[in-house]
Write a protein that holds these residues in place. Structure first.
Motif, PDB file in Angstrom:
ATOM      1  N   LEU A  69       0.821  -1.210   0.000  1.00  0.00           N
ATOM      2  CA  LEU A  69       0.000   0.000   0.000  1.00  0.00           C
ATOM      3  C   LEU A  69       0.855   1.260   0.000  1.00  0.00           C
ATOM      4  CD1 LEU A  69      -2.823  -1.096   2.452  1.00  0.00           C
ATOM      5  CD2 LEU A  69      -3.025  -0.752  -0.012  1.00  0.00           C
ATOM      6  N   SER A  70       1.988   1.247   0.684  1.00  0.00           N
ATOM      7  CA  SER A  70       2.851   2.427   0.693  1.00  0.00           C
ATOM      8  C   SER A  70       3.435   2.670  -0.701  1.00  0.00           C
ATOM      9  CB  SER A  70       3.970   2.275   1.722  1.00  0.00           C
ATOM     10  OG  SER A  70       4.817   1.186   1.411  1.00  0.00           O
ATOM     11  N   ALA A  71       3.788   1.596  -1.412  1.00  0.00           N
ATOM     12  CA  ALA A  71       4.274   1.747  -2.786  1.00  0.00           C
ATOM     13  C   ALA A  71       3.193   2.345  -3.674  1.00  0.00           C
ATOM     14  CB  ALA A  71       4.729   0.397  -3.330  1.00  0.00           C
ATOM     15  N   LEU A  72       1.959   1.947  -3.431  1.00  0.00           N
ATOM     16  CA  LEU A  72       0.834   2.494  -4.180  1.00  0.00           C
ATOM     17  C   LEU A  72       0.697   3.989  -3.919  1.00  0.00           C
ATOM     18  CD1 LEU A  72      -1.745   1.953  -5.866  1.00  0.00           C
ATOM     19  CD2 LEU A  72      -2.917   1.501  -3.714  1.00  0.00           C
ATOM     20  N   ALA A  73       0.785   4.393  -2.663  1.00  0.00           N
ATOM     21  CA  ALA A  73       0.669   5.803  -2.321  1.00  0.00           C
ATOM     22  C   ALA A  73       1.788   6.620  -2.956  1.00  0.00           C
ATOM     23  CB  ALA A  73       0.684   5.980  -0.803  1.00  0.00           C
ATOM     24  N   GLU A  74       2.985   6.058  -2.949  1.00  0.00           N
ATOM     25  CA  GLU A  74       4.127   6.770  -3.527  1.00  0.00           C
ATOM     26  C   GLU A  74       3.994   6.917  -5.033  1.00  0.00           C
ATOM     27  OE1 GLU A  74       7.217   4.328  -2.010  1.00  0.00           O
ATOM     28  OE2 GLU A  74       6.974   5.093   0.045  1.00  0.00           O
ATOM     29  N   SER A  75       3.242   6.025  -5.665  1.00  0.00           N
ATOM     30  CA  SER A  75       3.012   6.131  -7.113  1.00  0.00           C
ATOM     31  C   SER A  75       2.024   7.242  -7.440  1.00  0.00           C
ATOM     32  CB  SER A  75       2.484   4.805  -7.661  1.00  0.00           C
ATOM     33  OG  SER A  75       1.104   4.627  -7.326  1.00  0.00           O
ATOM     34  N   GLY A  76       1.225   7.648  -6.457  1.00  0.00           N
ATOM     35  CA  GLY A  76       0.304   8.767  -6.639  1.00  0.00           C
ATOM     36  C   GLY A  76      -1.073   8.390  -7.134  1.00  0.00           C
ATOM     37  N   THR A  77      -1.347   7.112  -7.372  1.00  0.00           N
ATOM     38  CA  THR A  77      -2.661   6.701  -7.876  1.00  0.00           C
ATOM     39  C   THR A  77      -3.310   5.764  -6.864  1.00  0.00           C
ATOM     40  OG1 THR A  77      -1.834   6.833 -10.138  1.00  0.00           O
ATOM     41  CG2 THR A  77      -3.927   5.689  -9.803  1.00  0.00           C
ATOM     42  N   VAL A  78      -4.173   6.333  -6.018  1.00  0.00           N
ATOM     43  CA  VAL A  78      -4.856   5.554  -4.990  1.00  0.00           C
ATOM     44  C   VAL A  78      -6.347   5.578  -5.289  1.00  0.00           C
ATOM     45  CG1 VAL A  78      -5.290   5.246  -2.537  1.00  0.00           C
ATOM     46  CG2 VAL A  78      -3.080   6.151  -3.310  1.00  0.00           C
ATOM     47  N   THR A  79      -6.876   4.441  -5.671  1.00  0.00           N
ATOM     48  CA  THR A  79      -8.303   4.263  -5.936  1.00  0.00           C
ATOM     49  C   THR A  79      -8.704   2.906  -5.382  1.00  0.00           C
ATOM     50  OG1 THR A  79      -8.004   3.111  -8.051  1.00  0.00           O
ATOM     51  CG2 THR A  79      -8.049   5.535  -8.122  1.00  0.00           C
ATOM     52  N   PRO A  80      -9.997   2.639  -5.236  1.00  0.00           N
ATOM     53  CA  PRO A  80     -10.385   1.292  -4.811  1.00  0.00           C
ATOM     54  C   PRO A  80      -9.794   0.197  -5.695  1.00  0.00           C
ATOM     55  CG  PRO A  80     -12.240   2.753  -4.563  1.00  0.00           C
ATOM     56  CD  PRO A  80     -11.164   3.556  -5.252  1.00  0.00           C
ATOM     57  N   LYS A  81      -9.744   0.416  -7.001  1.00  0.00           N
ATOM     58  CA  LYS A  81      -9.212  -0.611  -7.900  1.00  0.00           C
ATOM     59  C   LYS A  81      -7.724  -0.853  -7.642  1.00  0.00           C
ATOM     60  CE  LYS A  81      -8.912  -1.948 -12.764  1.00  0.00           C
ATOM     61  NZ  LYS A  81      -9.272  -1.595 -14.163  1.00  0.00           N
ATOM     62  N   THR A  82      -6.935   0.223  -7.515  1.00  0.00           N
ATOM     63  CA  THR A  82      -5.499   0.029  -7.287  1.00  0.00           C
ATOM     64  C   THR A  82      -5.227  -0.523  -5.889  1.00  0.00           C
ATOM     65  OG1 THR A  82      -5.178   2.347  -6.587  1.00  0.00           O
ATOM     66  CG2 THR A  82      -4.857   1.830  -8.925  1.00  0.00           C
ATOM     67  N   ILE A  83      -6.060  -0.162  -4.919  1.00  0.00           N
ATOM     68  CA  ILE A  83      -5.925  -0.735  -3.579  1.00  0.00           C
ATOM     69  C   ILE A  83      -6.134  -2.247  -3.628  1.00  0.00           C
ATOM     70  CG2 ILE A  83      -7.114  -0.945  -1.347  1.00  0.00           C
ATOM     71  CD1 ILE A  83      -7.426   2.135  -1.455  1.00  0.00           C
ATOM     72  N   GLU A  84      -7.163  -2.678  -4.334  1.00  0.00           N
ATOM     73  CA  GLU A  84      -7.444  -4.114  -4.400  1.00  0.00           C
ATOM     74  C   GLU A  84      -6.345  -4.870  -5.142  1.00  0.00           C
ATOM     75  OE1 GLU A  84     -11.522  -4.197  -5.793  1.00  0.00           O
ATOM     76  OE2 GLU A  84     -11.985  -2.762  -4.194  1.00  0.00           O
ATOM     77  N   LYS A  85      -5.748  -4.257  -6.149  1.00  0.00           N
ATOM     78  CA  LYS A  85      -4.610  -4.878  -6.824  1.00  0.00           C
ATOM     79  C   LYS A  85      -3.425  -5.001  -5.867  1.00  0.00           C
ATOM     80  CE  LYS A  85      -5.604  -3.645 -11.627  1.00  0.00           C
ATOM     81  NZ  LYS A  85      -5.143  -2.883 -12.824  1.00  0.00           N
ATOM     82  N   ALA A  86      -3.177  -3.940  -5.087  1.00  0.00           N
ATOM     83  CA  ALA A  86      -2.072  -3.985  -4.123  1.00  0.00           C
ATOM     84  C   ALA A  86      -2.310  -5.047  -3.060  1.00  0.00           C
ATOM     85  CB  ALA A  86      -1.897  -2.607  -3.472  1.00  0.00           C
ATOM     86  N   LEU A  87      -3.553  -5.185  -2.605  1.00  0.00           N
ATOM     87  CA  LEU A  87      -3.864  -6.195  -1.596  1.00  0.00           C
ATOM     88  C   LEU A  87      -3.744  -7.605  -2.174  1.00  0.00           C
ATOM     89  CD1 LEU A  87      -6.875  -4.542   0.261  1.00  0.00           C
ATOM     90  CD2 LEU A  87      -4.490  -4.656   0.989  1.00  0.00           C
ATOM     91  N   ALA A  88      -4.138  -7.773  -3.434  1.00  0.00           N
ATOM     92  CA  ALA A  88      -3.978  -9.083  -4.076  1.00  0.00           C
ATOM     93  C   ALA A  88      -2.503  -9.460  -4.156  1.00  0.00           C
ATOM     94  CB  ALA A  88      -4.612  -9.060  -5.469  1.00  0.00           C
ATOM     95  N   ARG A  89      -1.656  -8.490  -4.437  1.00  0.00           N
ATOM     96  CA  ARG A  89      -0.212  -8.760  -4.453  1.00  0.00           C
ATOM     97  C   ARG A  89       0.285  -9.086  -3.052  1.00  0.00           C
ATOM     98  NH1 ARG A  89      -0.284  -4.015  -8.196  1.00  0.00           N
ATOM     99  NH2 ARG A  89      -0.081  -4.868 -10.305  1.00  0.00           N
ATOM    100  N   ALA A  90      -0.257  -8.398  -2.054  1.00  0.00           N
ATOM    101  CA  ALA A  90       0.141  -8.695  -0.672  1.00  0.00           C
ATOM    102  C   ALA A  90      -0.226 -10.118  -0.285  1.00  0.00           C
ATOM    103  CB  ALA A  90      -0.515  -7.697   0.289  1.00  0.00           C
TER     104      ALA A  90
END
Length: 279
Positions: A69-90
């Motif tokens: 999730l921190s990598a997602l925030a640093e990329s600058g694009t935080v949406t429900p879709k990108t959050i769910e992709k990040a969680l799937a990777r986790a």
């Protein structure tokens, strides 16, 4: 003693600027040997994860989730879709560790992010598990997230009162988590932006030791986020510190007052943009 400092950022938004100040801290507590909580607090995402499982498994689960999730925030694009992709990777990260693949291994994840993609800025909370987001607005404290726990299900079914729930033997049993065999779609709540709002994002190590009234008291007594975090952490430790404790306090100033509606509203899937997402 945990070193806590207040950070700040001015954010341009439709209709003006937001002034955000926040502080975060995590502590092992007085009865645990390892801190299985993890935290990330930096614009535009503020999240807490509370790991569970074996001696190592919970720590891995929360750490990998926060890393994604921190990598997602640093990329600058935080949406429900990108959050769910990040969680799937986790989930894949957790499953890659043999010591973290027990049935009971996983982590909660709870937080809030600022959505500036529309005509007016909005906060969006996300939640899996029983860590919580609170909002203090207009003199009242509101629990925005709904616990995914056996006890909460009993309360919702009318089989248990909130007072009985506080000391129920199944108080630690959650019904949803980020883990090797769990789904990764959070619940979302969309909130208008209002001047003077204060968010508290915390693991259940805080709410085991402080009531909602107690949280509100320390917020009222401490205008600076770092002071509020420190006061709540100290009180939770003094009250027993039975679990790991993690707290974020986020303050919002919106002098122009743009984007405010009267109430927080729960989004439909279409409003929040929620959809199951794979890798």
């Amino acid at each position: 003693m945990v070193d806590v400092s207040t950070q700040s950022r001015t954010v341009p938004v439709p209709g003006g600027e937001l002034e955000l100040t926040w502080a975060a801290a995590t502590d092992t507590g007085r009865r645990r040997e390892v801190n299985q909580d993890a935290v990330f607090a930096a614009f535009p995402l503020f999240v807490v994860a509370d790991g569970m499982g074996g001696h190592v498994g919970g720590e891995i689960a929360s750490a990998r989730t926060i890393e994604r999730l921190s990598a997602l925030a640093e990329s600058g694009t935080v949406t429900p879709k990108t959050i769910e992709k990040a969680l799937a990777r986790a989930v894949k990260d957790i499953a890659a560790h043999p010591e973290a693949t027990d049935d009971g291994t996983g982590t909660t994840v709870t937080g809030v992010f600022l959505d500036t993609s529309g005509d007016a800025p909005h906060w969006v909370t996300l939640n899996i598990g029983d860590s919580r987001v609170y909002l203090v607005r207009d003199g009242a404290i509101i629990q925005i997230t709904t616990d995914h726990s056996v006890v909460q299900e009993l309360v919702a079914a009318g089989r248990l009162s909130p007072e009985e729930a506080e000391n129920h033997p199944y108080g630690n049993v959650i019904t949803r988590a980020v883990g090797p065999s769990e789904g990764v779609t959070p619940d979302y709540v969309r909130l208008d932006v209002a001047d003077g709002d204060r968010f508290v994002i915390c693991s259940d190590g805080l709410t085991k030791e402080l009531t909602d009234y107690g949280i509100r008291h320390f917020l009222d007594e401490n205008s600076d986020p770092a002071d509020a975090v420190t006061a709540m952490l100290d009180a939770a430790l003094e009250n027993g510190g039975r679990d790991n404790i993690t707290v974020i306090v986020l303050d919002v100033r919106h002098p122009e007052g743009a984007g405010r509606s009267d109430d927080a509203e729960r989004d439909s899937d279409d409003d929040a943009g929620s959809s199951p997402a794979g890798d």
